[in-house]
Design a protein around this motif. Sequence first.
Motif, short mmCIF file in Angstrom:
data_model
loop_
_atom_site.label_atom_id
_atom_site.label_comp_id
_atom_site.label_asym_id
_atom_site.label_seq_id
_atom_site.Cartn_x
_atom_site.Cartn_y
_atom_site.Cartn_z
N SER A 118 0.83 -1.21 0.00
CA SER A 118 0.00 0.00 0.00
C SER A 118 0.86 1.26 0.00
O SER A 118 0.55 2.24 -0.66
N TYR A 119 1.97 1.20 0.75
CA TYR A 119 2.88 2.35 0.79
C TYR A 119 3.48 2.60 -0.59
O TYR A 119 3.56 3.75 -1.04
N ALA A 120 3.89 1.54 -1.25
CA ALA A 120 4.43 1.68 -2.61
C ALA A 120 3.35 2.23 -3.54
O ALA A 120 3.63 3.04 -4.43
N GLY A 121 2.12 1.81 -3.32
CA GLY A 121 1.02 2.30 -4.14
C GLY A 121 0.82 3.79 -3.99
O GLY A 121 0.55 4.50 -4.97
N SER A 122 0.95 4.30 -2.77
CA SER A 122 0.79 5.73 -2.55
C SER A 122 1.90 6.51 -3.23
O SER A 122 1.70 7.61 -3.75
N LEU A 123 3.11 5.94 -3.23
CA LEU A 123 4.23 6.57 -3.92
C LEU A 123 3.96 6.63 -5.41
O LEU A 123 4.23 7.65 -6.06
N VAL A 124 3.43 5.56 -5.97
CA VAL A 124 3.08 5.54 -7.39
C VAL A 124 2.08 6.66 -7.70
O VAL A 124 2.22 7.38 -8.68
N GLY A 125 1.07 6.81 -6.84
CA GLY A 125 0.07 7.85 -7.05
C GLY A 125 0.68 9.23 -7.09
O GLY A 125 0.32 10.07 -7.92
N GLN A 126 1.63 9.51 -6.20
CA GLN A 126 2.28 10.81 -6.15
C GLN A 126 3.12 11.06 -7.39
O GLN A 126 3.11 12.17 -7.95
N GLN A 127 3.86 10.05 -7.81
CA GLN A 127 4.72 10.22 -8.98
C GLN A 127 3.90 10.37 -10.26
O GLN A 127 4.26 11.14 -11.15
N VAL A 128 2.80 9.64 -10.36
CA VAL A 128 1.93 9.75 -11.53
C VAL A 128 1.29 11.14 -11.58
O VAL A 128 1.18 11.74 -12.65
N GLU A 129 0.89 11.67 -10.42
CA GLU A 129 0.33 13.03 -10.35
C GLU A 129 1.32 14.03 -10.93
O GLU A 129 0.95 14.91 -11.72
N LYS A 130 2.59 13.91 -10.57
CA LYS A 130 3.61 14.83 -11.08
C LYS A 130 3.82 14.65 -12.58
O LYS A 130 3.91 15.63 -13.33
N SER A 131 3.89 13.39 -13.03
CA SER A 131 4.12 13.14 -14.44
C SER A 131 2.97 13.62 -15.31
O SER A 131 3.18 14.05 -16.45
N ILE A 132 1.75 13.53 -14.81
CA ILE A 132 0.59 13.97 -15.58
C ILE A 132 0.78 15.39 -16.08
O ILE A 132 0.40 15.73 -17.20
N TRP A 133 1.39 16.23 -15.25
CA TRP A 133 1.51 17.64 -15.61
C TRP A 133 2.89 18.02 -16.10
O TRP A 133 3.05 18.63 -17.15
N GLN A 134 3.95 17.71 -15.37
CA GLN A 134 5.28 18.20 -15.75
C GLN A 134 6.26 17.09 -16.10
O GLN A 134 7.46 17.33 -16.18
N GLY A 135 5.75 15.89 -16.34
CA GLY A 135 6.64 14.78 -16.67
C GLY A 135 7.30 14.91 -18.02
O GLY A 135 6.81 15.61 -18.92
N ALA A 136 8.43 14.26 -18.17
CA ALA A 136 9.17 14.20 -19.44
C ALA A 136 9.58 12.76 -19.67
O ALA A 136 10.24 12.15 -18.82
N ALA A 137 9.20 12.20 -20.80
CA ALA A 137 9.45 10.78 -21.09
C ALA A 137 10.93 10.46 -21.10
O ALA A 137 11.32 9.31 -20.89
N GLY A 138 11.78 11.47 -21.30
CA GLY A 138 13.21 11.24 -21.29
C GLY A 138 13.77 10.96 -19.91
O GLY A 138 14.89 10.47 -19.77
N ASN A 139 12.98 11.27 -18.88
CA ASN A 139 13.39 11.00 -17.50
C ASN A 139 12.89 9.63 -17.06
O ASN A 139 11.74 9.28 -17.33
N SER A 140 13.72 8.89 -16.37
CA SER A 140 13.31 7.57 -15.90
C SER A 140 12.13 7.69 -14.94
O SER A 140 12.12 8.54 -14.05
#
Length: 297
Positions: A118-140
């Motif tokens: 569940s903790y890993a899941g919450s981390l995924v949610g936070q990172q996806v939120e950031k990628s939705i707006w300012q993500g760059a596919a060139g970044n891992s």
Amino acid sequence: MADSYTKLYAGKAAAGFMSASLLSGETLAKGYLTVLPNVAFKVNLNNFNLAAAAVADATCDFTSAGDVTYVEKALAPKRLQVNRALCKNDWLSTWAGANMRAGLDGTLQSDFATYLISYAGSLVGQQVEKSIWQGAAGNSGEFDGFETLLAADAAVVDVTGTTLNAGNIIAELGKVRDAIPEAVYGQEDSCIFMGTAAFKFYISAQAALGYLNQYHAGSTEANFEGIPLKWCPGMSADKMIAGRKSNMFFATDLEGDMTEVKLLDQTMVDGSDNVNLVMKFNAGVGYSTGADIVLYA
């Protein structure tokens, strides 16, 4: 020797967990975007437009009028993963170690294994939120977000931005309002997306103006002259986006066999006290009509 699986979800069995994880960010949790599930590879976003000239004076004959424009854009989610090795010895002195023993047969207690996932899941949610707006596919670990995609699209309505603060946020929002195309302005699902800093500045400005004579007591309404304002923590500072939910998409594979969530106990595999956390999923965003979106940057 076979792997020891403390917890295992794979394929459709992982759909519920990954859905809860991916949709936990503010943008997706509040339903600000149109979610396209079960996209394993790519999906086409269709843009059909019939020119206004199609409406003409009536005649006895059939006379075709008005140009048709049809454009397909591909949205291909990016494959992402979480791989993390955890040592059981690190948890022996904590509450998680109450039902766990050291040694070759040491195992994680089930409720703590669930906590780790569940903790890993919450981390995924936070990172996806950031990628939705300012993500760059060139970044891992990221995919191209709306800020990246819109900045590269000449059809998007661009508004030159500045450094936002409580003193200028009203005027800058006015620029975004004025730039919204007539076909988009006033639509039920149209809104202005704002990051945390910009949203705070607007609340502060409203309080200073004495919103409902409450000033700094109470909360202000999240709209600008009738246009809903959507707080999106993943957005960059000093940027705003105006658009429609029906024109902005988030694609992911929430139901297909490519979705995996595993917690693999390695004790019976190599004699170590490690537990490997594995998560695999895909995600990406896109839009169909750039001319209907305003980018303030």
